[in-house]
Design a protein around this motif. Sequence first.
Motif, PDB file in Angstrom:
ATOM      1  N   CYS A 106     105.179  25.412  47.993  1.00 50.38           N
ATOM      2  CA  CYS A 106     104.058  24.593  48.454  1.00 50.38           C
ATOM      3  C   CYS A 106     103.789  23.499  47.429  1.00 50.38           C
ATOM      4  N   GLY A 107     102.785  22.662  47.694  1.00 48.07           N
ATOM      5  CA  GLY A 107     102.443  21.573  46.804  1.00 48.07           C
ATOM      6  C   GLY A 107     102.208  22.041  45.373  1.00 48.07           C
ATOM      7  N   THR A 108     102.778  21.343  44.410  1.00 48.87           N
ATOM      8  CA  THR A 108     102.789  21.791  43.022  1.00 48.87           C
ATOM      9  C   THR A 108     101.400  22.022  42.457  1.00 48.87           C
ATOM     10  N   MET A 109     100.454  21.140  42.781  1.00 53.73           N
ATOM     11  CA  MET A 109      99.128  21.265  42.184  1.00 53.73           C
ATOM     12  C   MET A 109      98.397  22.522  42.646  1.00 53.73           C
ATOM     13  N   ALA A 110      98.895  23.151  43.713  1.00 54.44           N
ATOM     14  CA  ALA A 110      98.303  24.407  44.172  1.00 54.44           C
ATOM     15  C   ALA A 110      98.768  25.600  43.337  1.00 54.44           C
ATOM     16  N   HIS A 111      99.872  25.442  42.609  1.00 54.62           N
ATOM     17  CA  HIS A 111     100.484  26.587  41.930  1.00 54.62           C
ATOM     18  C   HIS A 111      99.571  27.278  40.923  1.00 54.62           C
ATOM     19  N   PRO A 112      98.887  26.548  40.024  1.00 54.74           N
ATOM     20  CA  PRO A 112      98.003  27.263  39.086  1.00 54.74           C
ATOM     21  C   PRO A 112      96.879  28.018  39.791  1.00 54.74           C
ATOM     22  N   PHE A 113      96.431  27.512  40.937  1.00 52.74           N
ATOM     23  CA  PHE A 113      95.399  28.215  41.710  1.00 52.74           C
ATOM     24  C   PHE A 113      95.953  29.523  42.271  1.00 52.74           C
ATOM     25  N   ILE A 114      97.210  29.494  42.691  1.00 49.30           N
ATOM     26  CA  ILE A 114      97.846  30.723  43.192  1.00 49.30           C
ATOM     27  C   ILE A 114      97.944  31.757  42.082  1.00 49.30           C
ATOM     28  N   ASP A 115      98.356  31.320  40.901  1.00 49.62           N
ATOM     29  CA  ASP A 115      98.444  32.247  39.773  1.00 49.62           C
ATOM     30  C   ASP A 115      97.089  32.868  39.455  1.00 49.62           C
ATOM     31  N   CYS A 116      96.038  32.052  39.467  1.00 53.85           N
ATOM     32  CA  CYS A 116      94.688  32.573  39.231  1.00 53.85           C
ATOM     33  C   CYS A 116      94.293  33.595  40.295  1.00 53.85           C
ATOM     34  N   ALA A 117      94.601  33.263  41.547  1.00 49.41           N
ATOM     35  CA  ALA A 117      94.267  34.175  42.642  1.00 49.41           C
ATOM     36  C   ALA A 117      95.009  35.499  42.510  1.00 49.41           C
ATOM     37  N   ARG A 118      96.270  35.446  42.096  1.00 57.72           N
ATOM     38  CA  ARG A 118      97.049  36.683  41.943  1.00 57.72           C
ATOM     39  C   ARG A 118      96.484  37.557  40.822  1.00 57.72           C
ATOM     40  N   LEU A 119      96.009  36.925  39.760  1.00 60.16           N
ATOM     41  CA  LEU A 119      95.392  37.691  38.670  1.00 60.16           C
ATOM     42  C   LEU A 119      94.095  38.349  39.132  1.00 60.16           C
ATOM     43  N   ILE A 120      93.312  37.633  39.920  1.00 57.28           N
ATOM     44  CA  ILE A 120      92.072  38.217  40.455  1.00 57.28           C
ATOM     45  C   ILE A 120      92.393  39.345  41.429  1.00 57.28           C
ATOM     46  N   ARG A 121      93.463  39.201  42.188  1.00 61.11           N
ATOM     47  CA  ARG A 121      93.899  40.269  43.089  1.00 61.11           C
ATOM     48  C   ARG A 121      94.166  41.552  42.289  1.00 61.11           C
ATOM     49  N   GLN A 122      94.805  41.395  41.106  1.00 61.66           N
ATOM     50  CA  GLN A 122      95.060  42.563  40.266  1.00 61.66           C
ATOM     51  C   GLN A 122      93.759  43.238  39.848  1.00 61.66           C
ATOM     52  N   ASP A 123      92.764  42.427  39.485  1.00 58.49           N
ATOM     53  CA  ASP A 123      91.464  42.983  39.093  1.00 58.49           C
ATOM     54  C   ASP A 123      90.808  43.722  40.257  1.00 58.49           C
ATOM     55  N   LEU A 124      90.862  43.119  41.449  1.00 56.57           N
ATOM     56  CA  LEU A 124      90.266  43.744  42.628  1.00 56.57           C
ATOM     57  C   LEU A 124      90.957  45.069  42.956  1.00 56.57           C
ATOM     58  N   THR A 125      92.280  45.064  42.856  1.00 56.42           N
ATOM     59  CA  THR A 125      93.048  46.276  43.144  1.00 56.42           C
ATOM     60  C   THR A 125      92.715  47.381  42.141  1.00 56.42           C
ATOM     61  N   ALA A 126      92.607  46.996  40.873  1.00 55.51           N
ATOM     62  CA  ALA A 126      92.292  47.985  39.829  1.00 55.51           C
ATOM     63  C   ALA A 126      90.916  48.614  40.047  1.00 55.51           C
ATOM     64  N   GLN A 127      89.992  47.822  40.611  1.00 55.58           N
ATOM     65  CA  GLN A 127      88.643  48.321  40.865  1.00 55.58           C
ATOM     66  C   GLN A 127      88.512  48.983  42.235  1.00 55.58           C
ATOM     67  N   GLY A 128      89.564  48.884  43.038  1.00 55.73           N
ATOM     68  CA  GLY A 128      89.503  49.462  44.371  1.00 55.73           C
ATOM     69  C   GLY A 128      88.628  48.669  45.325  1.00 55.73           C
ATOM     70  N   VAL A 129      88.506  47.360  45.103  1.00 53.67           N
ATOM     71  CA  VAL A 129      87.654  46.502  45.925  1.00 53.67           C
ATOM     72  C   VAL A 129      88.509  45.784  46.977  1.00 53.67           C
ATOM     73  N   ALA A 130      88.107  45.869  48.224  1.00 54.65           N
ATOM     74  CA  ALA A 130      88.842  45.230  49.311  1.00 54.65           C
ATOM     75  C   ALA A 130      88.532  43.731  49.366  1.00 54.65           C
ATOM     76  N   LEU A 131      89.459  42.961  49.908  1.00 56.76           N
ATOM     77  CA  LEU A 131      89.267  41.509  50.033  1.00 56.76           C
ATOM     78  C   LEU A 131      88.101  41.181  50.959  1.00 56.76           C
TER      79      LEU A 131
END
Length: 464
Positions: free
Chosen positions: A276-301
Motif C-alpha cells: 500500500c501507499g508508503t506513508m501508511a506503513h509506519p501507521f500499520i506498524d503502530c497498529a500491529r504493536l497496539i494489537r499485541q498489547d490488546l491481545t496480551a490483555q485479552g481485549v477484543a477489537l
Amino acid sequence: MKQEQTSSSVTVAQQLAHGIVNARPEKEALGQQVGQRLITDVLGICIAARHEFYVKAALSAFEQEGNCTVFGFEQKCGVEGAAFVNGIAAHGEDFDDTYEGGPVHAGVVIVPALLAAAERHALSGEDVLRGVAIGVEVMCRLCAVAPTRVHKAGFHPTAVFGVMGGVAGLGAALKLTEQQLVNAFGIAGSMAGGIIEYLADGSWTKRMHPGWAAQSAYRAVRMAQAGFKGPATVFEGHHGLFHGFANTTDGNFDAMLKDFGQAWIWTTIAFKPYACGTMAHPFIDCARLIRQDLTAQGVALTEIDRIECDTAEGIVHRLWEPLSLKHSPPNAYAAKFSIPYAIAAGLMLDDAGLEAYTEEVVQGADIRALAAKVRYIVDPQNPYPKQFTGHVRVHLKNGQVLEQRQGFFKGGVDHPMSDADLLQKFKANCKFGGLDAEQTQSILAQVQGLFKASKVSLSSLSVK
C-alpha cells in the motif's frame, strides 16, 4: 535557486547531460548490490501481478510485435510495449520501491525501460546497471527541486519525473551524447503527465503511470538519436516542466545538480514490506504493536471506542481526505491509499500484504467498521517528506488509552529490509503469481548473473 536563463547560459538539462555522460556508477560495489536488490524486487512484483486483469488489459491493448519479454508471459512485445506493460505490473499492487525524499517510485519506471532496451539493443549487464543507477538517481534528485509541489498541483511525481529519469537511464545505457541527452529531455517534457484523480474512485490510472513514463522515455531517446530537437530549458523555463507540473519557476536546481556523479542518493531507496501507499506503513506498524498489547490483555477489537492519529499535512489530501471515502474505500485499489483502512488492517489482520487488499477482505463489514473509527490531527512539526512517521492512539470504551509512535518506516533508510527479507518477499510474490520453486530459482539465478553478462538474457521470465 531561481534560474534566469540567457542565450549564453548553461541550462539545467545541459548540466545534467554533462554529469550523466561522465558518471560511472556501475563501478561502485554498493551500486551493484542495490541494483540487484531493486531488479529482483521489481521482477517479483511483476510476477505477483501477472494474473491481474489490469495487466492483461494493458497487454491486450498494446498491439506491437517484438522480441522483448513481458514478465510472466510467453507473449513478446517491442521495447515500448514491454516497458509499458512491465511498468504497469511493477506498480499495480503498490508494493514497489520508494524514495523517501519524494515520495517517488523510481524502480518501476527505470527497470522495465532498461530491461526492455537491453533485449532490443543487446546491452551488457554493465550497461544496464549504469542506466538503472543514473535513471533512479535523476528521478530521486528531481524531488529536491520543489518538494511536495507536484502532488499539491494534482500530479503524480512518479509519472512526471519518471519520463525524465527514464531518459537519463536509457541515455546513459545507450551512450547518447550530451546534445542528444539535452534534446531527449526536451522531447520528454512534452510526454510527461499523470493526474491523481484516481484517488476519487480507486480507478486504475495510477497503475499506468510508470509504464507510460518508461515507454515515453524510450521514444524520446530514439527521437533524439535520430536528430529530433527539444527545448534545452525544459526543466527551468517559463513554460517548462516545473512551471507546468509544480506551478513554479523558482525550483532549487542546485539541490538536484550538486555533486551529481560524485555523491549518490539512489542507493538509499526503500523497499516495501506492505502492499500500500508508503506513508501508511509506519501507521500499520503502530497498529500491529497496539494489537499485541490488546491481545496480551485479552481485549477484543470491538472494545475500541475511537482511534486518533497525528499526521503530516502533506499527505492529508491523498491518504486521509475525503475522510468518508477513506473510511469506506469503494474497492481494493482505493483501500491502498487509505490510512484508516491500513490501520484497521494492522489491528485486525496483523499485516497489510497482498492478501489484505483483495476485494473480499476490503469489503468486509468488520474491517470497515474499525476503519470508520479512525480520525486524524495535523501535526505542524511533522518532518514529511524528509521522514515518514506514524502515530496511533487507541481509546478503549473503558477509558484506557494505548498509544504508539514510529519515526521511520520499515524498509526505509533507518530500518532497511535485509537481503533475507527481500528474498522472502520475492519468493512469496512468485508463489502468489503461480510460479513453482524451480521457476522462481531460475529467475533468481539469471538476476544474480545479470550485471556480469556480456549480453542480457531474460529467458527465465518468459513464463507459461
